[in-house]
Motif scaffolding. Structure first.
Motif, PDB file in Angstrom:
ATOM      1  N   SER A   1      34.777  40.344  33.897  1.00  0.00           N
ATOM      2  CA  SER A   1      35.840  40.421  33.229  1.00  0.00           C
ATOM      3  C   SER A   1      36.793  41.270  33.527  1.00  0.00           C
ATOM      4  N   TYR A   2      36.069  42.566  33.814  1.00  0.00           N
ATOM      5  CA  TYR A   2      37.019  43.612  34.103  1.00  0.00           C
ATOM      6  C   TYR A   2      37.631  43.570  35.435  1.00  0.00           C
ATOM      7  N   GLN A   3      37.176  42.616  36.355  1.00  0.00           N
ATOM      8  CA  GLN A   3      37.874  42.363  37.647  1.00  0.00           C
ATOM      9  C   GLN A   3      38.727  41.055  37.475  1.00  0.00           C
ATOM     10  N   ALA A   4      38.556  40.350  36.466  1.00  0.00           N
ATOM     11  CA  ALA A   4      39.339  39.049  36.671  1.00  0.00           C
ATOM     12  C   ALA A   4      40.666  39.432  35.932  1.00  0.00           C
ATOM     13  N   TYR A   5      40.714  40.390  34.927  1.00  0.00           N
ATOM     14  CA  TYR A   5      41.694  40.408  33.724  1.00  0.00           C
ATOM     15  C   TYR A   5      43.127  40.662  34.425  1.00  0.00           C
TER      16      TYR A   5
ATOM     17  N   TRP B   1      39.529  33.805  31.516  1.00  0.00           N
ATOM     18  CA  TRP B   1      40.187  32.789  31.939  1.00  0.00           C
ATOM     19  C   TRP B   1      41.199  32.778  33.049  1.00  0.00           C
ATOM     20  N   ARG B   2      41.732  34.296  33.261  1.00  0.00           N
ATOM     21  CA  ARG B   2      42.767  34.579  34.156  1.00  0.00           C
ATOM     22  C   ARG B   2      42.208  34.250  35.619  1.00  0.00           C
ATOM     23  N   LEU B   3      40.832  34.161  35.561  1.00  0.00           N
ATOM     24  CA  LEU B   3      40.333  33.980  37.085  1.00  0.00           C
ATOM     25  C   LEU B   3      40.521  32.411  37.258  1.00  0.00           C
ATOM     26  N   LEU B   4      40.628  31.646  36.280  1.00  0.00           N
ATOM     27  CA  LEU B   4      40.700  30.102  36.564  1.00  0.00           C
ATOM     28  C   LEU B   4      42.089  29.820  36.635  1.00  0.00           C
ATOM     29  N   ARG B   5      42.874  30.641  36.163  1.00  0.00           N
ATOM     30  CA  ARG B   5      44.443  30.399  36.148  1.00  0.00           C
ATOM     31  C   ARG B   5      44.943  30.660  37.614  1.00  0.00           C
TER      32      ARG B   5
ATOM     33  N   ILE C   1      32.664  33.507  41.043  1.00  0.00           N
ATOM     34  CA  ILE C   1      31.879  33.166  39.830  1.00  0.00           C
ATOM     35  C   ILE C   1      31.864  33.937  38.567  1.00  0.00           C
ATOM     36  N   THR C   2      32.032  33.594  37.382  1.00  0.00           N
ATOM     37  CA  THR C   2      32.089  34.468  36.344  1.00  0.00           C
ATOM     38  C   THR C   2      31.476  33.715  35.064  1.00  0.00           C
ATOM     39  N   GLY C   3      31.490  34.453  33.994  1.00  0.00           N
ATOM     40  CA  GLY C   3      30.465  33.675  32.755  1.00  0.00           C
ATOM     41  C   GLY C   3      29.923  35.109  32.135  1.00  0.00           C
ATOM     42  N   THR C   4      29.395  35.041  30.664  1.00  0.00           N
ATOM     43  CA  THR C   4      28.853  36.052  30.191  1.00  0.00           C
ATOM     44  C   THR C   4      27.361  36.153  30.589  1.00  0.00           C
TER      45      THR C   4
ATOM     46  N   ALA D   1      50.269  54.418  30.573  1.00  0.00           N
ATOM     47  CA  ALA D   1      50.995  54.932  31.717  1.00  0.00           C
ATOM     48  C   ALA D   1      51.878  54.138  32.338  1.00  0.00           C
ATOM     49  N   LYS D   2      52.880  54.534  33.124  1.00  0.00           N
ATOM     50  CA  LYS D   2      53.904  53.795  33.612  1.00  0.00           C
ATOM     51  C   LYS D   2      53.573  53.632  35.001  1.00  0.00           C
ATOM     52  N   CYS D   3      52.639  54.100  35.654  1.00  0.00           N
ATOM     53  CA  CYS D   3      52.467  53.838  37.204  1.00  0.00           C
ATOM     54  C   CYS D   3      51.733  52.594  37.325  1.00  0.00           C
ATOM     55  N   GLN D   4      52.011  52.005  38.455  1.00  0.00           N
ATOM     56  CA  GLN D   4      51.252  50.561  38.792  1.00  0.00           C
ATOM     57  C   GLN D   4      49.691  50.563  38.857  1.00  0.00           C
ATOM     58  N   LEU D   5      49.383  50.026  37.936  1.00  0.00           N
ATOM     59  CA  LEU D   5      47.578  50.252  38.112  1.00  0.00           C
ATOM     60  C   LEU D   5      47.129  48.895  38.616  1.00  0.00           C
ATOM     61  N   ILE D   6      46.252  49.253  39.763  1.00  0.00           N
ATOM     62  CA  ILE D   6      45.983  47.979  40.603  1.00  0.00           C
ATOM     63  C   ILE D   6      44.313  47.921  40.765  1.00  0.00           C
ATOM     64  N   SER D   7      43.826  47.104  41.504  1.00  0.00           N
ATOM     65  CA  SER D   7      42.564  46.994  41.632  1.00  0.00           C
ATOM     66  C   SER D   7      42.268  46.693  43.386  1.00  0.00           C
ATOM     67  N   SER D   8      40.998  47.286  43.586  1.00  0.00           N
ATOM     68  CA  SER D   8      40.681  47.198  45.061  1.00  0.00           C
ATOM     69  C   SER D   8      40.751  45.553  45.475  1.00  0.00           C
ATOM     70  N   ALA D   9      40.520  44.855  44.677  1.00  0.00           N
ATOM     71  CA  ALA D   9      40.578  43.198  44.945  1.00  0.00           C
ATOM     72  C   ALA D   9      41.893  42.977  45.215  1.00  0.00           C
ATOM     73  N   ALA D  10      42.926  43.588  44.754  1.00  0.00           N
ATOM     74  CA  ALA D  10      44.378  43.115  44.995  1.00  0.00           C
ATOM     75  C   ALA D  10      44.530  43.543  46.391  1.00  0.00           C
ATOM     76  N   LEU D  11      44.141  44.659  46.826  1.00  0.00           N
ATOM     77  CA  LEU D  11      44.199  44.954  48.316  1.00  0.00           C
ATOM     78  C   LEU D  11      43.440  44.096  49.160  1.00  0.00           C
ATOM     79  N   TRP D  12      42.224  43.659  48.618  1.00  0.00           N
ATOM     80  CA  TRP D  12      41.569  42.829  49.767  1.00  0.00           C
ATOM     81  C   TRP D  12      42.354  41.457  49.821  1.00  0.00           C
TER      82      TRP D  12
END
Length: 452
Positions: free
Chosen positions: A176-180, A213-217, A126-129, A103-114
Motif C-alpha cells: 500500500s505504501y507503493q500504490a498510494y 485501490w489506487r493500484l487498480l484504478r 499484485i497487492t493485498g493485505t 511540504a511544498k516540494c514534489q514528493l515522488i517514488s522511485s516507481a514513478a521514475l521506472w
C-alpha cells in the motif's frame, strides 16, 4: 492537474518523471535503505552530472562519498524538504504525517521514475493485505517454467528501479505504501484481499483500502477475489472504469474443501503440492486466473505450481527435535495471516508465538475467532504483547496465555513447555520493527535459537 482526496487532505500531483525533466530540478532522496541506495545508484548511472542530496541518519553515510552527492543528516523538517523541488521518498515514510504532509516540494517514488523511463514488458502488480509475496513468487516461477524472461520486483524481490533490462514480464509485489500515489501503471493489477493493516502509516482503515485501490484504478486490466467482502464493498464505493476479472468463485479458479478447482474440475489437492494451508490454494487460484488472462498454457502452470517450494519464513519447518516441530512463519504481519497459519496445524498441540510492532490493528476479532479451537498455549512478546495478552484473558479462552519480555525468552519458554507431538509456531501477526531489522532477521533469529 491536481487530484485531491478528502480522506486525509493529501494532494497527488501528476508530474513528468522523465529524466530530462528531473535532472534540471533540485532533487533529494529521502531515506537510505535498500530502495534509497538503489535509487541513488540509478540516478548516478542515468544522470552522471546531476547533483543529488540524500536525507538520512548520520550512521547511514558511507565512508566514501560520490562526486555530486551530499548527505544531509539533520532531522528532516518541512524546511529541509522545501529546499528541493523534487524529493524521491522511500515507501516507509508516510505522506499523511509531518513533515511530508506540510511540504511544498514534489514528493515522488522511485516507481514513478521506472514507469516513465524504464518500463519493459507487461507489468503484473499484485497487492493485498496477505498472500502477495507467495502469489508473486509463485507467478514468477510459473512464467519462468514457460521460458519467459521474468523479474520479481517491488516490496519482495529486486527494487523496481534496478530492473533496467528487457523483460517479457515484471511481477511487482506491491505494498500500500507503493500504490498510494498512483505511479504504478500495471498491465494487470491484482487485489487478493483487504483487511485492516498499516494504520500507523495510513492513519485510517478507509485510507488504507483507498490507497490499495489506487493500484487498480491505474491498471489496464484488473483481477479481484470474488470471495473477499471488502473488495466487493470498495468496488461499490469507488467503481472502476474497466470491468474486473475474478477468481474465487465457481465460474473460474477457486478453493473447495482443500482442493484447487476450475469450475467443476479438480486441479490440485492439499496433498498434491509443497505448500500448506487453504489460504495458499487461494493464492494458487489467483496465479491460475492471471495465467488465463495472459492467454498462456494452464496445464504448464499447474505443473509448475505443484513444484513450487515454500518461501523462507513462510510456514517453514526449521527443525524437528524430540518429537516437537518448530515452524517459522515470521512473514506473518497481520492477525489474518496468523489465523491462516493456525489452519495448517492441530491447535490443541500447538504453542503459538505472537506479537511484535504495534501498527494499531484490531486483534479482538482474532481472539474471538480462535475461541472455538484455541492453541494449546499462546506466548505473547513484543510491543503489542500486553494488548494481545489482555484481550485473550478478557475473552476467557480455555488456553494458557503467557507474556514474555522478548521473543528470545518466548522461544526458550516454548522449548521448555513443548512435549513430543507438539508444534511450536512462530506466526507473530505483527511486523518486526520493534526489535528486528525486518521479518527475515526475526525468522533467522528464531531458527538460531531453536538450533541452540
Amino acid at each position: 492537474m491536481t487530484i485531491t482526496y478528502q480522506r486525509n487532505e493529501i494532494s497527488v500531483r501528476p508530474f513528468n518523471m522523465k529524466l530530462e525533466t528531473l535532472k534540471n530540478k533540485t532533487t533529494a532522496i529521502w531515506g537510505f535503505g535498500i530502495e534509497g541506495k538503489a535509487t541513488l545508484a540509478y540516478l548516478l548511472a542515468r544522470c552522471p552530472n546531476m547533483e543529488i542530496a540524500v536525507l538520512c541518519g548520520a550512521d547511514e553515510v558511507p565512508d566514501e562519498h560520490t562526486k555530486g552527492v551530499s548527505f544531509i543528516t539533520v532531522p528532516v523538517s518541512v524546511e529541509v524538504l522545501n529546499q528541493f523541488e523534487v524529493v524521491v521518498k522511500s515507501p516507509g515514510i508516510s505522506p499523511y504525517q509531518a513533515p511530508a504532509k506540510q511540504a511544498k516540494c514534489q514528493l515522488i517514488s522511485s516507481a514513478a521514475l521506472w514507469f516513465d523511463n524504464e518500463k519493459s514488458g507487461q507489468v503484473i502488480a499484485i497487492t493485498g493485505t496477505k498472500g502477495k509475496s507467495t502469489t508473486a513468487a509463485m507467478l514468477t516461477a510459473v512464467l519462468e517454467a514457460m521460458d519467459f524472461k521474468v523479474v520479481l520486483a517491488g516490496n519482495f524481490g529486486l527494487p523496481l528501479i534496478q530492473c533496467t533490462g528487457s523483460f517479457d514480464y515484471v511481477v511487482l509485489e506491491t505494498s500500500s505504501y507503493q500504490a498510494y500515489d498512483g505511479s504504478i501503471k500495471a498491465d494487470i493489477g491484482v487485489l487478493l484481499n483487504l483487511y485492516s493493516e498499516h494504520l500507523n502509516w495510513h492513519l485510517t482503515e478507509q485510507q488504507y483500502h483507498h490507497d490499495k485501490w489506487r493500484l487498480l484504478r491505474q491498471s489496464k486490466r484488473v483481477l479481484l477475489n470474488a470471495a473477499d467482502e471488502n473488495s466487493t464493498k470498495m468496488l461499490q464505493i469507488e467503481p472502476l472504469r474497466k470491468r474486473p476479472d475474478y477468481y474465487g468463485n465457481q465460474h473460474g479458479f477457486y478453493e473447495l474443501n482443500g482442493v484447487l478447482m476450475y469450475q467443476d474440475k479438480a486441479l490440485v489437492s492439499a496433498y498434491g503440492w509443497q505448500l500448506k494451508g487453504q489460504h495458499n490454494l487461494h493464492n494458487a487460484a489467483a496465479v491460475c486466473a492471471i495465467v488465463l488472462m495472459l492467454g498462456l498454457d494452464i496445464k504448464m502452470a499447474i505443473n509448475a505450481i505443484k513444484q513450487f517450494q515454500p518461501l523462507p519464513h513462510r510456514l517453514q519447518l526449521v527443525a524437528e527435535s524430540n518429537g516437537v516441530k518448530f515452524i517459522n512463519d515470521s512473514i506473518s504481519s497481520t492477525p489474518h495471516s496468523t489465523f491462516a497459519a493456525m489452519g495448517t496445524v492441530d491447535p490443541s498441540r500447538t504453542i503459538l508465538l505472537v506479537g511484535g510492532f504495534d501498527r494499531g490493528v484490531d486483534w479482538q476479532w482474532w481472539v474471538e475467532a480462535i475461541e472455538v479451537h484455541p492453541p494449546k498455549m499462546i506466548i505473547c512478546s513484543g510491543e503489542n504483547s500486553k494488548k494481545i495478552h489482555q484481550l485473550v484473558l478478557n475473552q476467557q479462552i480455555k488456553t494458557q496465555c503467557i507474556k514474555q519480555p522478548n521473543l528470545k525468552q518466548a522461544v526458550e519458554y516454548a522449548k521448555d513447555q513443548a512435549k513430543p507431538g507438539d508444534t511450536v509456531l512462530l506466526s507473530p501477526g505483527a511486523p518486526s520493527f520493534d526489535a528486528f531489522d525486518d521479518y527475515q532477521q526475526r525468522g533467522q533469529k528464531f531458527s538460531q535459537w531453536i538450533q541452540q
